[in-house]
Structures are given as structure tokens and as C-alpha cells.
Enzyme design. Structure first.
Site, PDB file in Angstrom:
ATOM      1  N   GLY B  13      40.537 105.959  85.306  1.00  0.00           N
ATOM      2  CA  GLY B  13      40.034 104.684  84.780  1.00  0.00           C
ATOM      3  C   GLY B  13      38.607 104.818  84.261  1.00  0.00           C
ATOM      4  O   GLY B  13      37.972 105.862  84.418  1.00  0.00           O
ATOM      5  N   ALA B  14      38.116 103.737  83.651  1.00  0.00           N
ATOM      6  CA  ALA B  14      36.774 103.756  83.058  1.00  0.00           C
ATOM      7  C   ALA B  14      35.721 104.081  84.121  1.00  0.00           C
ATOM      8  O   ALA B  14      34.832 104.901  83.897  1.00  0.00           O
ATOM      9  CB  ALA B  14      36.471 102.406  82.407  1.00  0.00           C
ATOM     10  N   ARG B  40      51.733 107.578  86.686  1.00  0.00           N
ATOM     11  CA  ARG B  40      51.540 107.668  85.243  1.00  0.00           C
ATOM     12  C   ARG B  40      50.555 108.766  84.826  1.00  0.00           C
ATOM     13  O   ARG B  40      50.685 109.369  83.778  1.00  0.00           O
ATOM     14  CB  ARG B  40      50.994 106.314  84.765  1.00  0.00           C
ATOM     15  N   SER B  41      49.522 108.977  85.653  1.00  0.00           N
ATOM     16  CA  SER B  41      48.462 109.910  85.268  1.00  0.00           C
ATOM     17  C   SER B  41      48.614 111.290  85.897  1.00  0.00           C
ATOM     18  O   SER B  41      47.852 112.204  85.588  1.00  0.00           O
ATOM     19  CB  SER B  41      47.101 109.332  85.664  1.00  0.00           C
ATOM     20  N   CYS B 129      29.995  93.954  89.236  1.00  0.00           N
ATOM     21  CA  CYS B 129      29.017  94.522  88.306  1.00  0.00           C
ATOM     22  C   CYS B 129      27.906  93.532  87.943  1.00  0.00           C
ATOM     23  O   CYS B 129      26.721  93.883  87.923  1.00  0.00           O
ATOM     24  CB  CYS B 129      29.722  95.010  87.047  1.00  0.00           C
ATOM     25  N   SER B 159      33.935  96.722  78.986  1.00  0.00           N
ATOM     26  CA  SER B 159      34.184  97.733  80.016  1.00  0.00           C
ATOM     27  C   SER B 159      34.494  97.127  81.380  1.00  0.00           C
ATOM     28  O   SER B 159      35.190  97.742  82.176  1.00  0.00           O
ATOM     29  CB  SER B 159      32.992  98.689  80.131  1.00  0.00           C
ATOM     30  N   GLY B 160      33.979  95.938  81.626  1.00  0.00           N
ATOM     31  CA  GLY B 160      34.266  95.268  82.890  1.00  0.00           C
ATOM     32  C   GLY B 160      35.748  95.018  83.100  1.00  0.00           C
ATOM     33  O   GLY B 160      36.203  94.848  84.220  1.00  0.00           O
ATOM     34  N   ARG B 235      32.326  86.655  78.221  1.00  0.00           N
ATOM     35  CA  ARG B 235      32.686  87.984  77.720  1.00  0.00           C
ATOM     36  C   ARG B 235      32.263  88.084  76.255  1.00  0.00           C
ATOM     37  O   ARG B 235      32.585  87.193  75.455  1.00  0.00           O
ATOM     38  CB  ARG B 235      34.201  88.138  77.834  1.00  0.00           C
ATOM     39  N   HIS B 242      26.313  95.019  80.452  1.00  0.00           N
ATOM     40  CA  HIS B 242      26.231  93.565  80.648  1.00  0.00           C
ATOM     41  C   HIS B 242      24.789  93.116  80.433  1.00  0.00           C
ATOM     42  O   HIS B 242      23.852  93.780  80.883  1.00  0.00           O
ATOM     43  CB  HIS B 242      26.609  93.187  82.075  1.00  0.00           C
TER      44      HIS B 242
END
Lengths: 339, 339
Positions: B13-14, B40-41, B129, B159-160, B235, B242
Site C-alpha cells: 500500500g501507499a 492478491r500481492s 494523518c 494519498s490519505g 479533500r 495535507h
């Protein structure tokens, strides 16, 4: 309404073009239409009601026979040419900041202070876009209960800096999409995928010009010379509508339900406030709409007299062209003065 | 520091990928490195210090020999697999919301409440975050004079919502640049050239989940269970940092000069506050930086105890991966407990 001869100064700019579209859309009774701009644009034509109209040179002698002149070519040009338009007998609706704080010039949002139009002396100022949108949204609440303080943080679109700024945002995303370096000439910083404090000079009081305009113009329109306002003006990568996050401190408590009902009945406002669908004001939806969208109407849980809301309004329409044409519509309703 | 065996849950993930980058950047003494993700990964590899590391299946038995497990795969997976990691003897740094408000789990920003780490029972929660960035920026002011109220409006990056949301924003500008219709599947609305109220459920109190997290987590970290906070979470079309517009009401007056000096000396903060160059915190500049950028430090002209500022911080770094690794660094400094 009798047909009026109209001049549009700055006709090729982002706001000038929108004034033509709004005159069409409102079916405003336009007699002769004169499009005025600087040398650079002379020779171009712009469509009005399906017919091409040539752009002529802005000059002191250009206003003969004009009933209403819309100025939207910046404060410097307004200072230079508004006196000529006035002298030629035109009533000027000026979108620049040149005369907004002049005590002899009414500064008007028709939903807020239409009465101020009556004391005009040939020039009416159209407010700053952020102030116009904010004023429309919160005036009904101020009328109902009184506002003690406004804290507002803005999300301002590129259009506020003109057509070139809108193109710059579009060019930047194109450059990004093509893997090229992102360049900027209009804004001081990259706007695509970024945001920054409003690109006007920061004054000695720590607030930039845009923020000081919001403070001063809101006070003038509300006839509340000491109204406490804390603005933070931010430019975001959006094309043409401004959004505003607003926290209000009121003179007395008002429930979100009451506020929603008051705003629903108020002119120029569309309530977009659906928590179930997570559907609230968005610049993309407010673009093209004459109304200011208001939602996220909720209590300030920390203050019994507090209320919060989120607002989006088309910067080129309620923030500029539509408010200007609306002023012209209101002027036509005034009783004719006998000299 | 002795080498630690590390597991990264949600490695693809990010935030997971950023944890690897921050471990490299901080030269964290990594012994064995285990990358865990969903089915999946599995089979993918990720680079760490120039070498490919295979992604393995996240399963209860995967944590044997792990000293520190970074979880960043959502609250559901944390609830399911954190107990197994703990049982295997690992200390968990959990980036999800699963345990943040659990009274037995410290919620820590190392610049704010490092002392809370001492009472951990195997799990430390990494804050939301927006809360982490806000806490870092305003804690030094709270310590110096006391904060009476925070009004914060956010400008939150894609990205959040994860790597897929970042790709969606990039895809949308590409579609726009190519004149194609703009489509969306991750966010409920178009994000390119738009912005919207945070895409989490709105609770009965009128605030969405993100806003309620900011309120509750700030209070927990500040040990101030009643701290008044009015958040509006929005957003915006920005990739990975942010921004936050912050209005503070303090227990006593503090000049912008004092605040600037206090923040300049505080850890984790970079002052970006140049009115002459019109250079203030921007997400593009804060991206990739471990520090939170703070600027537009100015008086609230309407309140002698008021102070306003504008903040930008990398959502994936201080808002997630860096804060998590920083917690691991702080843990290593704690005196070893004797059982």
C-alpha cells in the site's frame, strides 16, 4: 425593461466573456452592444446571441450613448476610464477594486444590500468574488440573529486570477500527463497538484490583499464597520468556483435546522446538504450555477452560539459577472429620478 | 540500536511502501524484513536497500521472530492480525484506527507525548494523518501558553485514501488532458479540478468520521479530554501532502514573533513564512519532507488571544510512515524492562 445600450470593458477577459453569457441567459434587453478592450484584442470578434460583435479599442471617447458600462479590466483601467464613461452619461458597474471602499460608491450584492443602490452617483462597485459569495451565504443568518464573528478559510479557483491563470492550470496538468516539466508564468508557484496562500501582497497587519478585501468589503456591505472576520485565503487547483469553510459565532444560538430553513427561503442560495449521500457543495457542481451552494450546516460543538457551514459559488458568476448583471437588473427596477 | 526484525503489514500500500523508504532513509537497523500483504500481492517483490524482498501472505503464523510489526492495512485487518503479532512477541505500531481510542493503547506523536510510549502493552497506535500534522504544529504553542480552542479547515490530499486514490487523480487529469470523459471509482466524486467534504460517513453529531477522529485523537494525545476543536475536513486535488488552515484561541496573548520563535525551536517543524517572497507552506514543497511546514503565523485581529497559521505536512510521512518509524526509534531508546 426598456432596452439599454451596453458597453463591456475588458470584454475578452474571463469575466467579460461571462458578462455576455449572463446577459444572454437572463435575456437582458440589450440595445447597442459595445465590446471594449486593449489594443491587443482589437480586431477580434465575440459572439453575442449568435452574432459576431467586433472588439473595439477602449478609449475615453468610446462611451457615447452608453446606458450601462460593465468594467472588468482591472483597477488601473477603471481609474482611468470610469470618469469618461460617467461623463458620457453611463451608469458604471465596476468589477475592479478601484472604487469599492470609496464612501460615495455603493458596494452591492443585491441579496444583501440592494437599498444602497439608491444612493449611487453613477458608479456601483461589484465586490471581490470571495466577499460576494460569503456575503450571500451568511447574510440571511446575520439578519435573523446577528453574527458576532466569522472565521473563513477559502479554496479559491484559478479563474479569480483571470483566463490566463485558468489556461495555466490546464497547461500544467497537460504537461504532467505528458511527463513534461511543469512550468508557470502567471502564478508564483505551480498550481496543479498544489495550493498556496493567495498570491497578493501581504500587508503590515499580516493579512494579504485578498483577505483584507474580504474583511473590509463584508463590513461595508453589512453596514457593520467592526464585524470581526478572520480570513485565510488559499488558491487551489480548481478552474472556476470558490469554496469557503465558514465558522460563525452568533449573537444567539441557532440550530442547524433553523439555519437550513432560513437559507432555503433566502434568495440566491441553493442548499446542498445531504449527509446520507455524502453530497455537499463542490466547485464542480457550483460552476455555471447562479446560486451559491451551502451545506455542511452543523453545530459548532464547542460553542452554543456557534454554527459551521461549507459554501461553493461560481467565481465568474456570483463572484463577478452575474452579480454585475444582477446590479444592472436591480437598477432598472429603481424609480426614475426626476432631476 | 540493536538490529530489529521487522514485519510490514500492508507492504504494497501507499503507506507500506513509504515505511520501507523511511527505514532506508533513517538507516534503521533492520535485521530480517518480512513483507506481508493479502493474497492478491503475494508473489510480488519490493526493493529494500537495493535488494528485492518477496511479499508473503498475511497470516496469524507469519510473525514468528518479529520484533516490530508495522500495520498499515486498514482497521479490519489490524483487528484480525494484531493479536497474533502481539502473541508472537512483536511490538505493534498500528497505523489504522482500530486501537487509537482504546484506553490501554498509547496514541503517540513523538514530538507531543513520547512519555505515553512507556505504558504500552504491545501495541502503539499511530494517529490519523490530519491529527498527527495538526498536533505537531500546535503542541509547542499549547505547551507555552495553553490552547483554548482550535478551528481547523483542511486541504487533504488523495494519498490519505491510498495508492488507488492517487492513481485516480492522475488518471483523471490524463483523461481531461486527452479530452476524454473523466471517470471515478475510488472517490464518490471527481477529484481533479474539484474538492469535496471528506468521503467518510457523517455521524449524528454532524461531523464526518475524519473530523471526529481529529477531535478525539487530539484530545487523547494532548491529555486534554475537553479541548474544543471545530474541524472541517475537505479533500482537494493534491497528491500527497495535507494542508490545514488553523485559527487558535489561546489562554493568553502570544505575538506572532513569539510563536515563530517557539515553533522554530520545536522538533519536527520547519518554518516557511516569508511574506516578502509570498512563500508559505505548500503541499508540493512539504511532500517528501519529514518536517511539518508552518507559516502565515499572524494575529487574529479580532481577538487579543487569537493566533492564525497555515500548515502543510506529508500525509504519507509525518501523517503515517515517518511517525510510525519514529515511534519505533523512540521505543528503542526506552530502558529495557525487566520482567
Amino acid at each position: 425593461m426598456q432596452a439599454k445600450n451596453i458597453a463591456v470593458v475588458g470584454a475578452t477577459g474571463a469575466v467579460g466573456e461571462e458578462i455576455l453569457r449572463v446577459l444572454e441567459r437572463r435575456n437582458f434587453p440589450v440595445g447597442k452592444l459595445k465590446l471594449l478592450a486593449s489594443e491587443r484584442s482589437v480586431g477580434k470578434t465575440l459572439d453575442f446571441k449568435g452574432k459576431p460583435v467586433p472588439v473595439e479599442l477602449l478609449a475615453a471617447g468610446a462611451f457615447k450613448g452608453t446606458d450601462i458600462a460593465f468594467f472588468s479590466a482591472g483597477a488601473t483601467r477603471s481609474r482611468e476610464f470610469v470618469p469618461a464613461a460617467k461623463a458620457a452619461g453611463a451608469v458604471v458597474v465596476d468589477n475592479s477594486s478601484a472604487f469599492r471602499m470609496d464612501p460615495n460608491t455603493p458596494l452591492v450584492v443585491p441579496e444583501v444590500n440592494p437599498g444602497d443602490l439608491r444612493r449611487h452617483k453613477g458608479v456601483i462597485a461589484n465586490p471581490n468574488c470571495t466577499a460576494a459569495i460569503l456575503a450571500t451565504a451568511v447574510w440571511p443568518i446575520h439578519q435573523a440573529v446577528g453574527i458576532r464573528k466569522i472565521v473563513v478559510s477559502t479554496y479559491q479557483s484559478a479563474s479569480g486570477a483571470g483566463a490566463a491563470a485558468m489556461r495555466e492550470l490546464e497547461d500544467q496538468v497537460r504537461q504532467y500527463a505528458e511527463g513534461k516539466p511543469v512550468t508557470h508564468t502567471v502564478f508564483p508557484h505551480q498550481i496543479a497538484f498544489n495550493l498556496f496562500s493567495h498570491n497578493t501582497k501581504v500587508a503590515e497587519n499580516g493579512y494579504n490583499e485578498e483577505e483584507n478585501k474580504v474583511i473590509e468589503e463584508m463590513r461595508k456591505m453589512f453596514h457593520a464597520p467592526d464585524l470581526p472576520i478572520l480570513p485565510t485565503c488559499i488558491r487551489v487547483p480548481v478552474l472556476r468556483a470558490h469554496s469557503e469553510s465558514v465558522a460563525l459565532e452568533l449573537e444567539a444560538p441557532m440550530s442547524p435546522e433553523e439555519a437550513r430553513e432560513i437559507l432555503r427561503r433566502a434568495p440566491g442560495i441553493k442548499i446542498v446538504d445531504d449527509p446520507v449521500a455524502n453530497h455537499f457543495p463542490m466547485p464542480l457542481e457550483a460552476s455555471g450555477d447562479l446560486d451559491v451552494h451551502v451545506g455542511r450546516i452543523r453545530r459548532d460543538l464547542t460553542n452554543p452560539n456557534g454554527l459551521a457551514l461549507f459554501v461553493a459559488g461560481d467565481q465568474l458568476l456570483k463572484g463577478a459577472a452575474w452579480n454585475a448583471v444582477q446590479i444592472a437588473e436591480e437598477l432598472a427596477k429603481l424609480p426614475v429620478e426626476v432631476a
